[in-house]
Design an enzyme around this catalytic site. Structure first.
Site, short mmCIF file in Angstrom:
data_model
loop_
_atom_site.label_atom_id
_atom_site.label_comp_id
_atom_site.label_asym_id
_atom_site.label_seq_id
_atom_site.Cartn_x
_atom_site.Cartn_y
_atom_site.Cartn_z
N ALA A 36 0.84 -1.20 0.00
CA ALA A 36 0.00 0.00 0.00
C ALA A 36 0.87 1.24 0.00
O ALA A 36 1.40 1.65 1.03
CB ALA A 36 -0.93 -0.01 1.22
N GLU A 77 10.26 -4.02 -9.30
CA GLU A 77 8.82 -4.01 -9.53
C GLU A 77 8.51 -3.57 -10.95
O GLU A 77 7.65 -4.15 -11.63
CB GLU A 77 8.13 -3.08 -8.54
CG GLU A 77 6.63 -2.94 -8.79
CD GLU A 77 5.93 -2.01 -7.81
OE1 GLU A 77 4.76 -1.69 -8.05
OE2 GLU A 77 6.55 -1.61 -6.81
N THR A 84 3.78 6.47 -13.23
CA THR A 84 3.33 6.73 -14.59
C THR A 84 4.53 6.78 -15.55
O THR A 84 5.66 7.03 -15.14
CB THR A 84 2.57 8.07 -14.69
OG1 THR A 84 3.48 9.14 -14.42
CG2 THR A 84 1.41 8.12 -13.70
#
Length: 392
Positions: free
Chosen positions: A124, A249, A372
């Site tokens: 999170a 990641e 992004t």
């Protein structure tokens, strides 16, 4: 031909392909309708050694530190089943935080059940007002001052959390400094929140444009008491930990995006060979040939780069800039490939009964999450010495 795999990898791929095709693919339509993957799928994958393949045998893992095995699992999951089955998030994104930042006691507590699939993991970071800008997060953790040890009190909320509804263990990023100094923006800690902790709750499952089989939730923390045993590493250096692990990641996302794009290409190549227009297969028209030739060339080129990044990660030489490049190139290409492939399907491509239609909406988020693509360009640009602040 991809040169990074040997006979052992191909044998592993054959077994993984059968698992995803025979065991999981028959349930994909139902999972997309219900909005989550059944827990038994994680447990089944765990029983076969397909979760956290890299984890040490003493925790119940296979001890295969070679990232190519995780890459194979990602590729076969996407090709044979569905991109919304998020074993990769569980295995290659969240679990490494516990394995690499946590202490031995934490590894012994949390890794075995993650390996078996008994516990599902989530991370999170994102907040309503802080997406790619992790330093802007508002969730806070302060030390408890009631004389009962070094516990922390966690308050705040997180949004767009993958595996959020089902997660048993959530790695939560929170600000640990109350100072307003600019450098304090990066004073962040990482905390392990477990299902059932008082004050930890989940909002309703979020509806999305794509990836319907992947559950996504908003998480709330109201005076959640996190014991000292659940603090990952130094509670002031979480930003540095995230910066280091985000490279891997982003590579994981690049592997997934390439598998998704390759699958779309394969589906479309079969389609244009069979679909007739004006008395001949639509693949026989020059436009179809040229479009697919261009896509094939780009897919091969970017796949080579992503494969090279996997080898770099194996050698612990994957840096933030290179991880950002892999994510940028692979996700941009995924979007272009699937858009072009849908166009070659014509009207059929707009119908959900054709997989390409579902892939189109599933792919759109790739250029948004894990930072992004605009942020990826910022990271790469700064690596070139083009930092706006340095120019002033």
């Amino acid at each position: 031909m991809r040169l990074i795999f040997d006979a052992d990898h191909e044998q592993f791929r054959d077994a993984a392909r059968r698992f995803f095709l025979n065991e999981l693919a028959p349930h994909v339509e139902r999972w997309r309708e219900q909005g989550f993957v059944d827990r038994w799928a994680f447990e089944k994958a765990g029983s076969l050694g397909y979760l956290l393949t890299w984890a040490d045998e003493k925790y119940g893992g296979a001890g295969m530190s070679d990232l190519r095995y995780e890459q194979i699992l990602v590729e076969e999951c996407v090709r044979q089943a569905d991109i919304g089955i998020y074993f990769n998030l569980h295995s290659t994104v969240v679990a490494p935080y516990i394995a690499e930042i946590g202490d031995e006691a934490q590894r012994e507590r949390f890794l075995p059940k993650a390996i078996s699939g008994e516990h599902i993991l989530a991370i999170a970071m994102t907040e309503p007002a802080a997406g790619s800008d992790l330093a802007g997060m508002r969730t806070k953790a302060v030390r408890a001052h009631d004389g009962e040890g070094d516990d922390w009190i966690l308050n705040g909320s997180k949004i767009y959390i993958s595996n959020g509804m089902q997660a048993d263990v959530v790695v939560v990023a929170a600000r640990t400094s109350s100072e307003s100094k600019p450098e304090s923006r990066h004073t962040i800690g990482l905390f392990i929140v477990e299902a059932g902790m008082a004050g930890f709750s989940r909002g309703k499952k979020l509806k999305k444009m794509g990836l319907p089989a992947q559950d996504t939730a908003e998480l709330f923390f109201e005076n959640v008491r996190v014991p000292a045993a659940n603090v990952l590493g130094d509670p002031t250096r979480g930003f540095q930990h995230m910066a280091r692990l985000l490279a891997k990641e982003r590579l994981s996302l690049a592997m997934t995006s390439m598998a998704h794009a390759q699958t779309a290409f394969d589906l479309t190549l079969d389609f244009v060979k069979e679909r007739q227009a004006f008395g001949r297969p639509i693949g026989a028209f020059q436009n179809s040939r040229f479009v697919l030739a261009q896509l094939r060339s780009e897919l091969d080129a970017v796949q080579c780069f992503v494969d090279q990044c996997v080898l770099l990660a194996n050698d612990r030489k994957l840096d933030a800039d290179t991880g950002a490049k892999a994510k940028l190139l692979a996700t941009d290409l995924e979007g272009r490939v699937i858009d072009a492939c849908l166009q070659l399907h014509g009207g059929a491509g707009y119908m959900d009964e054709y997989r390409i239609s579902r892939m189109y909406t599933d792919a759109r988020v790739s250029r948004i999450f894990a930072g992004t693509n605009e942020i990826m360009k910022e990271i790469i640009g700064r690596g070139l010495g083009l930092d706006e602040r340095a120019a002033r």
